[in-house]
Write an enzyme that holds these catalytic residues in place. Structure first.
Site, PDB file in Angstrom:
ATOM      1  N   LYS A   4     -32.486   9.142  25.710  1.00 59.59           N
ATOM      2  CA  LYS A   4     -32.999   8.170  26.457  1.00 59.59           C
ATOM      3  C   LYS A   4     -33.968   8.201  27.511  1.00 59.59           C
ATOM      4  CE  LYS A   4     -28.441   5.939  26.362  1.00 59.59           C
ATOM      5  NZ  LYS A   4     -27.718   6.873  25.507  1.00 59.59           N
TER       6      LYS A   4
ATOM      7  N   TYR B 177     -33.999  12.319  28.786  1.00 59.29           N
ATOM      8  CA  TYR B 177     -33.007  13.430  28.615  1.00 59.29           C
ATOM      9  C   TYR B 177     -32.839  13.460  27.035  1.00 59.29           C
ATOM     10  CZ  TYR B 177     -28.664  10.939  27.776  1.00 59.29           C
ATOM     11  OH  TYR B 177     -27.429  10.523  26.859  1.00 59.29           O
TER      12      TYR B 177
ATOM     13  N   PHE C  43     -21.705   7.425  32.082  1.00 55.75           N
ATOM     14  CA  PHE C  43     -23.003   7.062  32.787  1.00 55.75           C
ATOM     15  C   PHE C  43     -23.923   6.096  32.068  1.00 55.75           C
ATOM     16  CE2 PHE C  43     -27.435   8.420  33.679  1.00 55.75           C
ATOM     17  CZ  PHE C  43     -27.382   8.368  35.277  1.00 55.75           C
ATOM     18  N   ASP C  44     -24.360   6.677  30.682  1.00 56.36           N
ATOM     19  CA  ASP C  44     -25.304   5.855  29.931  1.00 56.36           C
ATOM     20  C   ASP C  44     -24.842   4.336  29.999  1.00 56.36           C
ATOM     21  OD1 ASP C  44     -25.189   8.755  29.517  1.00 56.36           O
ATOM     22  OD2 ASP C  44     -26.791   8.295  28.004  1.00 56.36           O
ATOM     23  N   THR C  45     -23.656   4.073  29.577  1.00 58.46           N
ATOM     24  CA  THR C  45     -23.220   2.889  29.407  1.00 58.46           C
ATOM     25  C   THR C  45     -23.332   1.829  30.492  1.00 58.46           C
ATOM     26  OG1 THR C  45     -21.696   3.381  27.444  1.00 58.46           O
ATOM     27  CG2 THR C  45     -21.394   1.207  28.736  1.00 58.46           C
TER      28      THR C  45
END
Length: 420
Positions: free
Chosen positions: A183, A112, A204-206
Protein backbone atom coordinates in the site's frame (compact mmCIF):
# COMPACT_ATOMS: atom_id res chain seq x y z
CA UNK A 1 10.96 4.21 19.24
CA UNK A 2 14.64 4.84 18.63
CA UNK A 3 16.28 5.72 15.31
CA UNK A 4 19.12 3.24 14.97
CA UNK A 5 20.84 4.42 11.80
CA UNK A 6 20.88 7.95 10.34
CA UNK A 7 19.72 8.17 6.74
CA UNK A 8 22.24 9.36 4.18
CA UNK A 9 21.60 11.07 0.86
CA UNK A 10 21.01 8.74 -2.08
CA UNK A 11 24.15 7.84 -3.97
CA UNK A 12 22.57 7.91 -7.45
CA UNK A 13 21.32 10.87 -9.48
CA UNK A 14 17.57 10.96 -9.96
CA UNK A 15 14.87 13.31 -11.11
CA UNK A 16 14.61 16.54 -9.08
CA UNK A 17 12.13 16.72 -6.22
CA UNK A 18 10.34 20.04 -6.00
CA UNK A 19 8.58 19.27 -2.72
CA UNK A 20 11.34 18.11 -0.42
CA UNK A 21 14.68 18.07 -2.20
CA UNK A 22 15.05 14.51 -0.87
CA UNK A 23 13.42 11.13 -1.29
CA UNK A 24 10.07 11.16 -3.05
CA UNK A 25 9.17 7.67 -1.84
CA UNK A 26 9.79 6.06 1.54
CA UNK A 27 9.12 2.30 1.42
CA UNK A 28 8.76 0.76 4.88
CA UNK A 29 9.50 -2.92 5.47
CA UNK A 30 8.02 -3.91 8.88
CA UNK A 31 9.79 -6.95 10.35
CA UNK A 32 9.64 -9.16 13.40
CA UNK A 33 12.21 -11.97 13.71
CA UNK A 34 13.03 -12.00 9.99
CA UNK A 35 16.81 -12.34 10.07
CA UNK A 36 16.74 -14.94 7.28
CA UNK A 37 14.46 -13.11 4.81
CA UNK A 38 15.34 -9.46 5.48
CA UNK A 39 18.61 -9.38 3.53
CA UNK A 40 17.25 -10.91 0.30
CA UNK A 41 14.14 -8.74 0.55
CA UNK A 42 15.95 -5.41 0.92
CA UNK A 43 18.56 -6.22 -1.74
CA UNK A 44 15.87 -7.21 -4.22
CA UNK A 45 13.76 -4.15 -3.37
CA UNK A 46 16.77 -1.84 -3.61
CA UNK A 47 17.81 -3.31 -6.96
CA UNK A 48 14.31 -2.88 -8.36
CA UNK A 49 14.00 0.73 -7.19
CA UNK A 50 17.46 1.58 -8.50
CA UNK A 51 16.76 0.11 -11.94
CA UNK A 52 13.06 0.91 -12.40
CA UNK A 53 12.01 3.82 -10.19
CA UNK A 54 12.73 7.28 -11.68
CA UNK A 55 12.74 9.24 -8.41
CA UNK A 56 14.84 9.37 -5.28
CA UNK A 57 13.79 6.77 -2.75
CA UNK A 58 14.40 5.51 0.74
CA UNK A 59 13.89 2.07 2.25
CA UNK A 60 13.15 2.09 5.98
CA UNK A 61 13.42 -1.16 7.90
CA UNK A 62 11.02 -1.00 10.86
CA UNK A 63 12.11 -3.59 13.40
CA UNK A 64 9.18 -4.57 15.64
CA UNK A 65 10.97 -5.67 18.81
CA UNK A 66 12.69 -8.64 17.14
CA UNK A 67 14.27 -11.19 19.44
CA UNK A 68 16.65 -12.76 16.90
CA UNK A 69 19.37 -11.18 14.75
CA UNK A 70 17.01 -9.08 12.60
CA UNK A 71 18.20 -5.74 13.95
CA UNK A 72 21.86 -6.65 13.33
CA UNK A 73 21.02 -7.61 9.73
CA UNK A 74 19.20 -4.31 9.32
CA UNK A 75 22.27 -2.39 10.51
CA UNK A 76 24.46 -4.19 8.00
CA UNK A 77 22.05 -3.37 5.19
CA UNK A 78 22.00 0.29 6.22
CA UNK A 79 25.80 0.33 6.11
CA UNK A 80 25.76 -1.33 2.68
CA UNK A 81 23.19 0.95 1.01
CA UNK A 82 22.99 4.73 1.35
CA UNK A 83 19.22 4.65 0.75
CA UNK A 84 18.46 2.24 3.60
CA UNK A 85 17.59 3.37 7.13
CA UNK A 86 16.59 1.53 10.28
CA UNK A 87 14.02 2.31 12.95
CA UNK A 88 13.71 0.08 16.02
CA UNK A 89 10.51 -0.18 18.07
CA UNK A 90 10.31 -1.74 21.50
CA UNK A 91 6.81 -3.16 20.88
CA UNK A 92 5.36 -5.45 18.22
CA UNK A 93 2.67 -4.55 15.71
CA UNK A 94 2.69 -3.82 11.99
CA UNK A 95 0.28 -0.94 12.45
CA UNK A 96 2.43 0.50 15.21
CA UNK A 97 5.51 0.35 12.96
CA UNK A 98 3.80 2.02 10.01
CA UNK A 99 2.27 4.69 12.24
CA UNK A 100 5.67 5.53 13.73
CA UNK A 101 7.69 5.62 10.52
CA UNK A 102 5.10 7.31 8.34
CA UNK A 103 4.48 10.00 10.96
CA UNK A 104 8.19 10.87 11.10
CA UNK A 105 9.10 10.54 7.42
CA UNK A 106 9.81 13.62 5.31
CA UNK A 107 9.03 11.90 2.00
CA UNK A 108 5.87 13.12 0.21
CA UNK A 109 4.81 9.56 -0.68
CA UNK A 110 4.85 6.71 1.84
CA UNK A 111 4.48 3.00 1.13
CA UNK A 112 5.06 -0.38 2.68
CA UNK A 113 5.59 -3.94 1.57
CA UNK A 114 5.73 -7.20 3.48
CA UNK A 115 9.17 -8.71 3.91
CA UNK A 116 8.24 -11.85 1.97
CA UNK A 117 7.71 -9.74 -1.19
CA UNK A 118 4.75 -11.90 -2.17
CA UNK A 119 3.63 -9.05 -4.44
CA UNK A 120 5.46 -8.62 -7.74
CA UNK A 121 7.48 -5.41 -7.50
CA UNK A 122 6.55 -4.44 -11.05
CA UNK A 123 3.34 -3.13 -9.50
CA UNK A 124 5.21 -0.62 -7.31
CA UNK A 125 5.49 2.22 -9.83
CA UNK A 126 1.82 1.89 -10.91
CA UNK A 127 0.96 1.91 -7.20
CA UNK A 128 2.67 5.19 -6.33
CA UNK A 129 2.47 7.08 -9.65
CA UNK A 130 -1.08 8.42 -9.01
CA UNK A 131 0.06 9.67 -5.59
CA UNK A 132 3.12 11.41 -6.98
CA UNK A 133 0.99 13.11 -9.64
CA UNK A 134 -1.66 14.09 -7.08
CA UNK A 135 -4.41 12.16 -8.86
CA UNK A 136 -5.12 9.89 -5.86
CA UNK A 137 -4.65 10.02 -2.10
CA UNK A 138 -4.05 6.35 -1.24
CA UNK A 139 -3.22 3.29 -3.32
CA UNK A 140 -3.58 -0.40 -2.58
CA UNK A 141 -2.50 -3.58 -4.27
CA UNK A 142 -5.50 -5.82 -4.85
CA UNK A 143 -5.38 -9.60 -5.09
CA UNK A 144 -9.12 -9.68 -5.74
CA UNK A 145 -9.18 -7.50 -8.87
CA UNK A 146 -10.18 -9.37 -12.05
CA UNK A 147 -6.77 -8.74 -13.64
CA UNK A 148 -4.79 -9.99 -10.64
CA UNK A 149 -2.88 -13.25 -10.84
CA UNK A 150 -2.74 -14.96 -7.48
CA UNK A 151 -1.24 -18.23 -6.29
CA UNK A 152 -2.41 -19.26 -2.82
CA UNK A 153 -4.28 -21.96 -0.94
CA UNK A 154 -8.05 -22.31 -0.71
CA UNK A 155 -8.08 -21.38 2.98
CA UNK A 156 -6.50 -17.97 2.47
CA UNK A 157 -8.56 -17.30 -0.64
CA UNK A 158 -11.83 -18.01 1.17
CA UNK A 159 -10.85 -16.01 4.26
CA UNK A 160 -9.79 -13.03 2.15
CA UNK A 161 -13.01 -12.97 0.15
CA UNK A 162 -15.18 -13.48 3.24
CA UNK A 163 -13.41 -10.61 4.98
CA UNK A 164 -14.14 -8.44 1.95
CA UNK A 165 -17.85 -9.37 2.15
CA UNK A 166 -17.82 -8.61 5.87
CA UNK A 167 -16.39 -5.12 5.32
CA UNK A 168 -18.88 -4.35 2.58
CA UNK A 169 -21.81 -5.53 4.71
CA UNK A 170 -20.82 -3.77 7.92
CA UNK A 171 -18.73 -0.71 7.05
CA UNK A 172 -19.96 -0.22 3.45
CA UNK A 173 -16.38 -0.46 2.20
CA UNK A 174 -15.96 -0.20 -1.57
CA UNK A 175 -12.26 -1.09 -1.85
CA UNK A 176 -11.60 -4.69 -2.79
CA UNK A 177 -8.63 -5.88 -0.72
CA UNK A 178 -7.93 -4.45 2.71
CA UNK A 179 -5.10 -6.69 3.82
CA UNK A 180 -2.72 -7.07 0.91
CA UNK A 181 0.69 -6.03 2.28
CA UNK A 182 1.33 -3.54 -0.50
CA UNK A 183 0.00 0.00 0.00
CA UNK A 184 0.93 3.64 -0.37
CA UNK A 185 -0.37 7.00 0.87
CA UNK A 186 0.43 10.66 0.37
CA UNK A 187 2.25 12.04 3.41
CA UNK A 188 -0.06 15.04 3.83
CA UNK A 189 -3.04 12.67 3.97
CA UNK A 190 -1.25 10.29 6.35
CA UNK A 191 -0.44 13.08 8.79
CA UNK A 192 -4.14 13.94 9.09
CA UNK A 193 -5.50 10.41 9.30
CA UNK A 194 -2.92 8.56 11.40
CA UNK A 195 -3.76 10.30 14.72
CA UNK A 196 -7.30 8.89 14.35
CA UNK A 197 -6.25 5.29 13.63
CA UNK A 198 -6.18 3.26 16.85
CA UNK A 199 -5.20 -0.26 15.78
CA UNK A 200 -1.53 -1.22 16.07
CA UNK A 201 -1.75 -4.64 14.41
CA UNK A 202 -3.17 -6.17 11.24
CA UNK A 203 -6.45 -4.23 11.33
CA UNK A 204 -4.49 -0.97 10.91
CA UNK A 205 -4.83 -1.16 7.12
CA UNK A 206 -8.59 -1.64 7.19
CA UNK A 207 -9.17 1.13 9.70
CA UNK A 208 -7.04 3.56 7.68
CA UNK A 209 -8.81 2.71 4.42
CA UNK A 210 -12.32 2.98 5.89
CA UNK A 211 -11.49 6.34 7.44
CA UNK A 212 -10.01 7.57 4.16
CA UNK A 213 -12.99 6.40 2.14
CA UNK A 214 -15.49 8.00 4.51
CA UNK A 215 -13.46 11.22 4.30
CA UNK A 216 -14.01 11.38 0.56
CA UNK A 217 -10.44 10.50 -0.40
CA UNK A 218 -9.62 8.74 -3.64
CA UNK A 219 -8.24 5.21 -3.28
CA UNK A 220 -6.41 3.86 -6.32
CA UNK A 221 -6.37 0.06 -6.76
CA UNK A 222 -3.67 -1.82 -8.65
CA UNK A 223 -4.12 -5.45 -9.74
CA UNK A 224 -1.11 -7.42 -8.54
CA UNK A 225 0.63 -10.71 -9.19
CA UNK A 226 0.85 -12.34 -5.79
CA UNK A 227 2.33 -15.65 -4.63
CA UNK A 228 1.48 -16.93 -1.15
CA UNK A 229 4.36 -17.34 1.28
CA UNK A 230 4.17 -20.95 2.56
CA UNK A 231 6.26 -19.94 5.58
CA UNK A 232 3.79 -17.30 6.75
CA UNK A 233 3.48 -17.23 10.55
CA UNK A 234 0.28 -15.23 10.75
CA UNK A 235 -2.11 -16.63 13.37
CA UNK A 236 -5.31 -16.82 11.33
CA UNK A 237 -7.67 -17.30 14.29
CA UNK A 238 -6.18 -14.52 16.42
CA UNK A 239 -6.10 -12.18 13.43
CA UNK A 240 -9.74 -12.95 12.53
CA UNK A 241 -10.90 -12.29 16.09
CA UNK A 242 -8.94 -9.02 16.23
CA UNK A 243 -10.38 -7.96 12.88
CA UNK A 244 -13.96 -8.64 14.04
CA UNK A 245 -13.34 -6.56 17.16
CA UNK A 246 -11.92 -3.81 14.98
CA UNK A 247 -14.94 -3.85 12.67
CA UNK A 248 -17.29 -3.47 15.65
CA UNK A 249 -15.17 -0.66 17.15
CA UNK A 250 -14.90 1.33 13.92
CA UNK A 251 -18.58 0.76 13.11
CA UNK A 252 -19.55 2.09 16.53
CA UNK A 253 -17.25 5.11 16.14
CA UNK A 254 -18.78 5.96 12.76
CA UNK A 255 -22.33 5.51 14.04
CA UNK A 256 -21.79 7.69 17.10
CA UNK A 257 -19.78 10.38 15.36
CA UNK A 258 -16.64 9.66 17.38
CA UNK A 259 -14.72 9.72 14.10
CA UNK A 260 -14.93 13.30 12.75
CA UNK A 261 -15.71 12.32 9.17
CA UNK A 262 -17.58 15.52 8.33
CA UNK A 263 -14.69 17.68 9.55
CA UNK A 264 -12.18 15.62 7.58
CA UNK A 265 -14.24 15.96 4.40
CA UNK A 266 -14.27 19.70 4.89
CA UNK A 267 -10.51 19.83 5.54
CA UNK A 268 -9.79 17.74 2.46
CA UNK A 269 -12.13 19.87 0.36
CA UNK A 270 -14.53 17.02 -0.39
CA UNK A 271 -18.26 17.39 -0.80
CA UNK A 272 -20.21 17.01 2.48
CA UNK A 273 -21.99 13.76 3.13
CA UNK A 274 -25.46 13.59 1.64
CA UNK A 275 -28.21 14.11 4.16
CA UNK A 276 -29.82 10.95 5.43
CA UNK A 277 -33.28 10.40 3.94
CA UNK A 278 -36.22 10.92 6.26
CA UNK A 279 -38.44 7.93 7.08
CA UNK A 280 -41.04 9.28 4.62
CA UNK A 281 -38.40 9.21 1.87
CA UNK A 282 -37.46 5.61 2.48
CA UNK A 283 -38.61 3.33 -0.30
CA UNK A 284 -40.82 0.74 1.34
CA UNK A 285 -42.17 -2.67 0.44
CA UNK A 286 -45.62 -4.11 1.00
CA UNK A 287 -45.85 -4.55 4.77
CA UNK A 288 -48.01 -7.68 4.48
CA UNK A 289 -46.78 -10.71 6.37
CA UNK A 290 -46.98 -13.04 3.35
CA UNK A 291 -44.71 -10.92 1.17
CA UNK A 292 -42.19 -10.50 3.97
CA UNK A 293 -42.14 -14.23 4.69
CA UNK A 294 -41.49 -15.04 1.02
CA UNK A 295 -38.61 -12.59 0.74
CA UNK A 296 -37.20 -13.58 4.11
CA UNK A 297 -37.38 -17.27 3.18
CA UNK A 298 -35.55 -16.68 -0.10
CA UNK A 299 -32.79 -14.77 1.65
CA UNK A 300 -32.73 -17.45 4.34
CA UNK A 301 -32.17 -20.21 1.77
CA UNK A 302 -29.26 -18.32 0.25
CA UNK A 303 -27.84 -17.58 3.72
CA UNK A 304 -28.11 -21.23 4.77
CA UNK A 305 -26.35 -22.43 1.63
CA UNK A 306 -23.64 -19.83 2.14
CA UNK A 307 -23.29 -20.87 5.78
CA UNK A 308 -22.92 -24.56 4.88
CA UNK A 309 -20.37 -23.77 2.19
CA UNK A 310 -18.32 -21.57 4.49
CA UNK A 311 -18.57 -24.07 7.34
CA UNK A 312 -17.36 -26.87 5.09
CA UNK A 313 -14.44 -24.78 3.85
CA UNK A 314 -13.41 -23.73 7.35
CA UNK A 315 -14.11 -27.11 8.99
CA UNK A 316 -10.96 -28.85 7.81
CA UNK A 317 -8.76 -26.04 9.09
CA UNK A 318 -10.35 -24.53 12.19
CA UNK A 319 -12.44 -27.28 13.76
CA UNK A 320 -16.25 -27.33 14.24
CA UNK A 321 -16.86 -24.54 16.77
CA UNK A 322 -14.55 -21.84 15.28
CA UNK A 323 -15.85 -22.73 11.80
CA UNK A 324 -19.43 -22.39 13.01
CA UNK A 325 -18.68 -18.99 14.60
CA UNK A 326 -16.88 -17.54 11.59
CA UNK A 327 -19.44 -18.81 9.06
CA UNK A 328 -22.31 -17.50 11.19
CA UNK A 329 -20.76 -14.03 11.61
CA UNK A 330 -20.24 -13.60 7.87
CA UNK A 331 -23.68 -14.85 6.83
CA UNK A 332 -25.47 -13.02 9.66
CA UNK A 333 -24.08 -9.65 8.58
CA UNK A 334 -24.98 -10.24 4.96
CA UNK A 335 -28.41 -11.58 6.00
CA UNK A 336 -29.20 -8.50 8.09
CA UNK A 337 -28.22 -6.14 5.27
CA UNK A 338 -30.29 -8.07 2.70
CA UNK A 339 -33.38 -8.30 4.90
CA UNK A 340 -33.15 -4.66 5.86
CA UNK A 341 -33.39 -3.61 2.24
CA UNK A 342 -35.37 -6.36 0.51
CA UNK A 343 -37.70 -7.81 3.14
CA UNK A 344 -38.55 -4.80 5.29
CA UNK A 345 -37.92 -2.04 2.74
CA UNK A 346 -35.57 0.08 4.84
CA UNK A 347 -33.32 2.18 2.61
CA UNK A 348 -30.66 4.77 3.27
CA UNK A 349 -28.12 5.00 6.07
CA UNK A 350 -30.49 6.03 8.85
CA UNK A 351 -30.14 3.56 11.75
CA UNK A 352 -28.06 1.23 9.54
CA UNK A 353 -25.37 0.82 12.18
CA UNK A 354 -27.94 0.21 14.90
CA UNK A 355 -29.65 -2.40 12.76
CA UNK A 356 -26.38 -4.28 12.28
CA UNK A 357 -25.62 -4.22 16.00
CA UNK A 358 -29.11 -5.49 16.82
CA UNK A 359 -28.77 -8.04 14.04
CA UNK A 360 -25.63 -9.33 15.75
CA UNK A 361 -27.61 -9.70 18.97
CA UNK A 362 -30.11 -11.82 17.06
CA UNK A 363 -27.15 -13.66 15.56
CA UNK A 364 -26.08 -14.48 19.11
CA UNK A 365 -29.27 -16.46 19.56
CA UNK A 366 -28.45 -18.44 16.44
CA UNK A 367 -24.94 -19.02 17.69
CA UNK A 368 -26.26 -20.42 20.96
CA UNK A 369 -28.58 -22.76 19.08
CA UNK A 370 -26.05 -24.02 16.54
CA UNK A 371 -23.11 -24.23 18.95
CA UNK A 372 -25.31 -25.94 21.52
CA UNK A 373 -26.47 -28.41 18.90
CA UNK A 374 -22.88 -29.22 17.94
CA UNK A 375 -21.91 -29.63 21.59
CA UNK A 376 -24.89 -31.90 22.26
CA UNK A 377 -24.09 -33.98 19.18
CA UNK A 378 -20.52 -34.36 20.42
CA UNK A 379 -21.80 -35.74 23.71
CA UNK A 380 -24.52 -38.03 22.33
CA UNK A 381 -22.75 -39.20 19.17
CA UNK A 382 -19.04 -38.36 19.25
CA UNK A 383 -18.37 -40.50 16.18
CA UNK A 384 -21.11 -38.91 14.05
CA UNK A 385 -20.31 -38.44 10.37
CA UNK A 386 -19.89 -35.08 8.68
CA UNK A 387 -23.29 -35.59 6.97
CA UNK A 388 -25.00 -36.01 10.35
CA UNK A 389 -23.18 -32.94 11.64
CA UNK A 390 -24.45 -30.89 8.69
CA UNK A 391 -28.01 -32.23 9.16
CA UNK A 392 -28.01 -31.14 12.80
CA UNK A 393 -26.77 -27.71 11.78
CA UNK A 394 -29.51 -27.40 9.14
CA UNK A 395 -32.24 -28.08 11.73
CA UNK A 396 -30.66 -25.70 14.24
CA UNK A 397 -30.38 -23.04 11.55
CA UNK A 398 -34.04 -23.42 10.62
CA UNK A 399 -35.06 -22.79 14.22
CA UNK A 400 -32.65 -19.86 14.42
CA UNK A 401 -34.08 -18.48 11.17
CA UNK A 402 -37.61 -18.51 12.57
CA UNK A 403 -36.46 -16.65 15.67
CA UNK A 404 -34.56 -14.19 13.47
CA UNK A 405 -37.66 -13.36 11.44
CA UNK A 406 -39.73 -12.73 14.55
CA UNK A 407 -36.98 -10.53 16.04
CA UNK A 408 -36.51 -8.58 12.80
CA UNK A 409 -40.23 -7.94 12.33
CA UNK A 410 -41.11 -7.16 15.93
CA UNK A 411 -37.93 -5.37 17.00
CA UNK A 412 -35.02 -4.59 14.66
CA UNK A 413 -36.99 -3.30 11.66
CA UNK A 414 -40.26 -2.39 13.31
CA UNK A 415 -41.65 0.70 11.49
CA UNK A 416 -42.00 2.76 14.68
CA UNK A 417 -38.34 2.18 15.56
CA UNK A 418 -37.26 3.13 12.05
CA UNK A 419 -39.17 6.41 12.28
CA UNK A 420 -37.78 7.23 15.71
Amino acid sequence: MTAATPLRAPATTRLPIEATGGAVLDVVVPVFDEERDLGPCVRRLHRHLTDEFPYAFRITIADNASTDGTLAVAHRLAAEFAEVGVVHLDEKGRGRALHAVWSASDAPVLAYTDVDLSTDLNALLPLVAPLISGHSDLAIGSRLAPASRVVRGVKREVISRCYNVLLRGTLRARFSDAQCGFKAIRADVAHRLLPLVEDTGWFFDTELLVLAERSGLRIHEVPVDWVDDPDSRVDVIATAVADLKGVVRVGRALATGALPVARLREEFGREPLAAEPSPDEMAGVTPGLTGQVVRFAAIGVVSTLAFLLLYTLFRGVLGPQPSNLLALVITAIANTAANRRLTFGVRGRRHAGRSQVEGLVVFGLGLVLTSGSLALLGVLAPAASHAVELAVLVVANLVATLLRFVAYRAWVFHPRRQRA
